[in-house]
Design a protein around this motif. Sequence first.
Motif, PDB file in Angstrom:
ATOM      1  N   SER A  40     -30.542  27.643  42.669  1.00  0.00           N
ATOM      2  CA  SER A  40     -29.859  28.941  42.601  1.00  0.00           C
ATOM      3  C   SER A  40     -30.605  29.978  43.433  1.00  0.00           C
ATOM      4  N   MET A  41     -31.935  29.904  43.402  1.00  0.00           N
ATOM      5  CA  MET A  41     -32.748  30.823  44.194  1.00  0.00           C
ATOM      6  C   MET A  41     -32.565  30.549  45.689  1.00  0.00           C
ATOM      7  N   LEU A  42     -32.583  29.279  46.081  1.00  0.00           N
ATOM      8  CA  LEU A  42     -32.435  28.939  47.497  1.00  0.00           C
ATOM      9  C   LEU A  42     -31.048  29.298  48.018  1.00  0.00           C
ATOM     10  N   LEU A  43     -30.011  29.056  47.218  1.00  0.00           N
ATOM     11  CA  LEU A  43     -28.652  29.451  47.628  1.00  0.00           C
ATOM     12  C   LEU A  43     -28.569  30.963  47.848  1.00  0.00           C
ATOM     13  N   GLY A  44     -29.171  31.704  46.947  1.00  0.00           N
ATOM     14  CA  GLY A  44     -29.171  33.163  47.082  1.00  0.00           C
ATOM     15  C   GLY A  44     -29.900  33.626  48.329  1.00  0.00           C
ATOM     16  N   VAL A  45     -31.033  33.009  48.615  1.00  0.00           N
ATOM     17  CA  VAL A  45     -31.809  33.390  49.797  1.00  0.00           C
ATOM     18  C   VAL A  45     -31.026  33.086  51.077  1.00  0.00           C
ATOM     19  N   VAL A  46     -30.381  31.918  51.126  1.00  0.00           N
ATOM     20  CA  VAL A  46     -29.621  31.541  52.320  1.00  0.00           C
ATOM     21  C   VAL A  46     -28.434  32.485  52.524  1.00  0.00           C
ATOM     22  N   ILE A  47     -27.740  32.817  51.449  1.00  0.00           N
ATOM     23  CA  ILE A  47     -26.607  33.731  51.555  1.00  0.00           C
ATOM     24  C   ILE A  47     -27.084  35.127  51.970  1.00  0.00           C
ATOM     25  N   GLY A  48     -28.188  35.571  51.409  1.00  0.00           N
ATOM     26  CA  GLY A  48     -28.751  36.869  51.791  1.00  0.00           C
ATOM     27  C   GLY A  48     -29.174  36.894  53.249  1.00  0.00           C
ATOM     28  N   MET A  49     -29.762  35.791  53.722  1.00  0.00           N
ATOM     29  CA  MET A  49     -30.166  35.711  55.121  1.00  0.00           C
ATOM     30  C   MET A  49     -28.946  35.765  56.037  1.00  0.00           C
ATOM     31  N   ALA A  50     -27.900  35.039  55.679  1.00  0.00           N
ATOM     32  CA  ALA A  50     -26.674  35.057  56.488  1.00  0.00           C
ATOM     33  C   ALA A  50     -26.079  36.464  56.522  1.00  0.00           C
TER      34      ALA A  50
END
Length: 136
Positions: A40-50
Amino acid sequence: MTSETKSLVVEMSAGIVIWNLFLAFAGCVFAPLMGWSRISMLLGVVIGMAAAVVMLIHMAVITEKVLDSADQSYANKTTVIHSMIRKFVYIILLILLLWKFPQINPLAVVLGSMGLKAGAYLQPLLHRAINHAVKK
């Protein structure tokens, strides 16, 4: 976009990626301690980066558009309007995304999108490093 602006966007995007790699590593270490899953943390980071990269590109395009106009009144109005639209779209997409996919960590999305600031702060350092590497 001009080649100079593209270069600036690439350098800032590299800073965004560096920030989000650091954030992903920290998230993998600390997420279980806070009761969150690593995915969940990694998905959030990737979406935030995008989101940060998309906002950066939009800002670069709008900035070049208003600079080409050479009209201060138009530039001020257009910049403010697009800034408000960008924030509104970001918030709406964040709400929709987190509503449809509750497994994504909202804090990670917000921190990931803060990579835009980190990219701006790291850009001069990356610019010097890239120019130094090219000269050798």
